[in-house]
Design an enzyme around this catalytic site. Sequence first.
Site, mmCIF file in Angstrom:
data_model
loop_
_atom_site.group_PDB
_atom_site.id
_atom_site.type_symbol
_atom_site.label_atom_id
_atom_site.label_comp_id
_atom_site.label_asym_id
_atom_site.label_seq_id
_atom_site.Cartn_x
_atom_site.Cartn_y
_atom_site.Cartn_z
ATOM 1 N N ASP A 141 115.480 37.954 14.537
ATOM 2 C CA ASP A 141 115.921 38.079 13.190
ATOM 3 C C ASP A 141 115.281 37.112 12.320
ATOM 4 O O ASP A 141 114.906 36.093 12.554
ATOM 5 C CB ASP A 141 117.361 37.617 13.444
ATOM 6 C CG ASP A 141 118.397 38.184 12.240
ATOM 7 O OD1 ASP A 141 117.843 38.935 11.336
ATOM 8 O OD2 ASP A 141 119.275 37.407 11.552
ATOM 9 N N HIS A 148 118.873 34.965 -0.976
ATOM 10 C CA HIS A 148 119.661 34.656 0.040
ATOM 11 C C HIS A 148 119.205 32.985 0.562
ATOM 12 O O HIS A 148 120.144 32.252 0.550
ATOM 13 C CB HIS A 148 119.745 35.477 1.150
ATOM 14 C CG HIS A 148 120.389 35.147 2.348
ATOM 15 N ND1 HIS A 148 121.793 34.779 2.475
ATOM 16 C CD2 HIS A 148 119.998 34.351 3.705
ATOM 17 C CE1 HIS A 148 122.159 34.262 3.643
ATOM 18 N NE2 HIS A 148 121.173 34.083 4.422
ATOM 19 N N ARG A 157 121.205 21.898 0.205
ATOM 20 C CA ARG A 157 120.439 20.835 -0.069
ATOM 21 C C ARG A 157 119.982 20.411 -1.526
ATOM 22 O O ARG A 157 119.244 19.713 -1.875
ATOM 23 C CB ARG A 157 118.803 21.469 0.422
ATOM 24 C CG ARG A 157 118.848 21.173 2.053
ATOM 25 C CD ARG A 157 117.274 21.413 2.602
ATOM 26 N NE ARG A 157 116.880 22.647 1.884
ATOM 27 C CZ ARG A 157 117.295 24.004 2.873
ATOM 28 N NH1 ARG A 157 118.041 23.823 4.029
ATOM 29 N NH2 ARG A 157 116.647 25.111 2.159
ATOM 30 N N GLU A 215 126.743 39.302 7.958
ATOM 31 C CA GLU A 215 125.404 39.461 7.228
ATOM 32 C C GLU A 215 125.024 40.804 7.107
ATOM 33 O O GLU A 215 124.673 41.683 8.026
ATOM 34 C CB GLU A 215 124.634 38.558 8.334
ATOM 35 C CG GLU A 215 124.689 37.126 8.110
ATOM 36 C CD GLU A 215 123.508 36.216 8.689
ATOM 37 O OE1 GLU A 215 123.734 35.119 8.407
ATOM 38 O OE2 GLU A 215 122.827 36.833 9.478
ATOM 39 N N GLU A 217 122.325 43.242 6.812
ATOM 40 C CA GLU A 217 120.640 43.381 7.249
ATOM 41 C C GLU A 217 120.426 44.823 7.438
ATOM 42 O O GLU A 217 121.143 45.766 7.404
ATOM 43 C CB GLU A 217 120.537 42.609 8.109
ATOM 44 C CG GLU A 217 121.051 41.112 8.294
ATOM 45 C CD GLU A 217 120.512 40.310 9.353
ATOM 46 O OE1 GLU A 217 119.200 40.441 9.869
ATOM 47 O OE2 GLU A 217 120.935 39.398 9.385
ATOM 48 N N ASP A 249 124.372 41.165 11.624
ATOM 49 C CA ASP A 249 124.328 39.835 12.531
ATOM 50 C C ASP A 249 125.430 39.017 12.462
ATOM 51 O O ASP A 249 125.364 38.278 11.505
ATOM 52 C CB ASP A 249 123.013 39.203 12.273
ATOM 53 C CG ASP A 249 122.616 38.061 13.177
ATOM 54 O OD1 ASP A 249 122.800 38.633 14.333
ATOM 55 O OD2 ASP A 249 122.013 37.302 12.956
ATOM 56 N N ARG A 253 129.898 30.240 10.968
ATOM 57 C CA ARG A 253 129.159 29.195 10.209
ATOM 58 C C ARG A 253 129.539 28.096 10.737
ATOM 59 O O ARG A 253 128.729 26.994 10.454
ATOM 60 C CB ARG A 253 129.622 29.711 8.943
ATOM 61 C CG ARG A 253 129.221 30.877 8.304
ATOM 62 C CD ARG A 253 127.913 31.165 8.065
ATOM 63 N NE ARG A 253 127.605 32.524 7.341
ATOM 64 C CZ ARG A 253 126.411 33.012 7.528
ATOM 65 N NH1 ARG A 253 125.225 32.462 7.999
ATOM 66 N NH2 ARG A 253 126.051 33.932 6.822
ATOM 67 N N GLN A 256 127.382 27.149 13.505
ATOM 68 C CA GLN A 256 126.081 26.916 13.421
ATOM 69 C C GLN A 256 125.728 25.670 12.612
ATOM 70 O O GLN A 256 124.631 24.947 12.800
ATOM 71 C CB GLN A 256 125.563 28.209 12.265
ATOM 72 C CG GLN A 256 124.096 28.062 12.079
ATOM 73 C CD GLN A 256 123.917 29.214 10.938
ATOM 74 O OE1 GLN A 256 124.767 30.386 10.808
ATOM 75 N NE2 GLN A 256 122.685 29.362 10.561
ATOM 76 N N LYS A 269 124.781 32.742 16.569
ATOM 77 C CA LYS A 269 124.521 34.130 16.309
ATOM 78 C C LYS A 269 124.328 34.913 17.805
ATOM 79 O O LYS A 269 123.948 36.237 17.501
ATOM 80 C CB LYS A 269 123.166 33.888 15.759
ATOM 81 C CG LYS A 269 122.893 32.994 14.513
ATOM 82 C CD LYS A 269 123.240 33.969 13.335
ATOM 83 C CE LYS A 269 123.074 33.271 12.051
ATOM 84 N NZ LYS A 269 122.867 34.112 10.893
ATOM 85 N N THR A 273 125.610 41.390 17.706
ATOM 86 C CA THR A 273 124.604 41.841 16.399
ATOM 87 C C THR A 273 125.116 43.608 16.489
ATOM 88 O O THR A 273 125.003 44.088 17.685
ATOM 89 C CB THR A 273 123.272 41.766 16.570
ATOM 90 O OG1 THR A 273 122.936 40.141 16.472
ATOM 91 C CG2 THR A 273 122.611 42.330 15.386
ATOM 92 N N THR A 367 119.538 38.380 5.921
ATOM 93 C CA THR A 367 120.681 38.852 4.950
ATOM 94 C C THR A 367 120.052 39.118 3.663
ATOM 95 O O THR A 367 119.109 38.703 3.195
ATOM 96 C CB THR A 367 121.641 37.612 4.660
ATOM 97 O OG1 THR A 367 122.266 37.183 5.960
ATOM 98 C CG2 THR A 367 122.809 38.101 3.880
ATOM 99 N N GLU A 381 127.795 33.260 0.922
ATOM 100 C CA GLU A 381 127.381 33.084 -0.592
ATOM 101 C C GLU A 381 128.580 33.892 -1.533
ATOM 102 O O GLU A 381 128.743 33.286 -2.350
ATOM 103 C CB GLU A 381 126.184 34.228 -0.644
ATOM 104 C CG GLU A 381 125.150 33.792 -0.092
ATOM 105 C CD GLU A 381 123.818 34.670 -0.119
ATOM 106 O OE1 GLU A 381 123.094 34.841 -1.039
ATOM 107 O OE2 GLU A 381 123.767 35.705 0.878
#
Length: 417
Positions: A141, A148, A157, A215, A217, A249, A253, A256, A269, A273, A367, A381
Site C-alpha cells: 500500500d 492526503h 506535525r 480509506e 483507494e 484499506d 487509527r 496505529q 492495517k 483490505t 488514500t 480528514e
Amino acid sequence: GINAEYGHYFKQINLSTMSFIDINEESDFSYQNLPYGIFSTESDPSHRIGVAIGDFVLDVSAVKHLFSPEIRATCIEGQTTLNALMGAGRPVWTEFRKTLQRILGKDDASLRDNAGLRASALIPATDVTMHLPARIGDYTDFYSSRNHATNVGTMFRGKDNALQPNWLHLPVGYHGRSSSVVLSGTPIKRPLGQILPSPTATTPVFAPCKLFDFELEMGFFVGPGNKMGEPIEMKDAADQIFGLVLMNDWSARDIQKWEYVPLGPFNAKNLGTTISPWVVTMDALAPFILPHEPKVDPEPLPYLKENDSYQYDINLFVAIKGQEMSKAETVSRSNFKYMYWSPRQQLVHHSVTGCNMQPGDLLGSGTISGKEDSELGCMLELCWKGTREVKLGESGEVRKFLKEHGQEYAQVLKLLG
C-alpha cells in the site's frame, strides 16, 4: 459504499449500440468497459473467468472455442483466477479484449445468432457469486496523494512540517498483508488492540478500536512481473499493469497512533483490505488519460521521470449507511487524478532494488483526497482528527469515525463493482 463512476465515462463514448446485448445507458458495464472477474453459480460451483456486460456476466469458459488455441490453453481452460491471464503480457491482453469485443459485437454471429450458446454463456448478474479475481501473492500500500499526506502531516506535525523530507522524491509505501485482502461485502470486524485511553496517557490498554476508519483507494494488479535483481524500467512499466480495482484499506487509527513508531503501520492495517470483484483493464480506461503535467518542483530522479501521462480522470465517491438509516449518504467525492505519484512510478520504485514482482501482486494507491473538504478520502480528514462532525446527508446522523456499536462497521463500505 466506495464506488467509481465508470458508467458516466463509458456512457460518453456511447458504444452501447455496438453490442447485440441491450445495455442500459446508465450501466457501469458497457461495451467499452468489459471488466474481468472470477465467478461461480449455484448450478456450477467451479470458479471461472467472467466478463461483465450490461446486466449479464459472460462465462468465458462457455465461449472458449472462439478464442485462439494458445489463449484457450494458457489463460482460460482450468483457470480459477486471473493470474495466468495477468502473467501472459500485453499482446495476449490485447488479443483477449479484441476477441471479447468481437464476440459481443453486433456484427458477429457466433454468439449473437446461437440461442443455445447465449443461454449458457450469458448469465444474469443476479445469479452469480463473485470471488477474489486473483491469487494475491503480495500486497503493498502506498501513500501517494499529496493532499492526503499534507492533511495528515498537518494534523500531527503542523503545517510547516506536513510532508516528510522524502515525500516529494519517492512514492512512500509499506508492505501489507495479502491474506486479509477480501472481496466486497465481506464483513470486517472492529479490531482489538493496544490503544492509549486518553490524549495524555502514556500507558496503553487492550480494548476495541474506537477510531475505526475507511480509506478511499484504488489498487492495481501486476502483470508478468520481473526476475529478482532486474528492476522494471519506466519504459516498460505500463506493460506490467493489468488493471484497476476499487479498494478500501480499513484502518484502526488509535491502534496505529500507538504502534507506528518507528516502523510504520502494522496491526492497524492488517485487519482487512476490501477490493471490488471486477478488474477494469487499462485498455478500457485509455480514453480517460489526462494531459501530461510533468513534476518540476522537485523534478523526480531519472528512473522515476515520466515522459507521458499516466494520470486518469475517474470520479470516486464514498457513502455510509448506518444501521438506523434508510439509505446510504455520500460523505466524499474524490478523483483518481489527485494522485501525485502514478501507478507506473509506484511500480518502478517498488522494483528498483531488484524486488521481483509477480502476476497477481496487488498495489494500493493510498488514500485519495482532493483539495476541498468534500473531496477528503477518509474519516480522519473529514472529521479533522475528531474536531468536527460529519453530517450524513439529510438523515440527521453525524459521525466522526465509524460508529462503535451495532453492525455499521461491518456494512458501511461495500465496494460496488
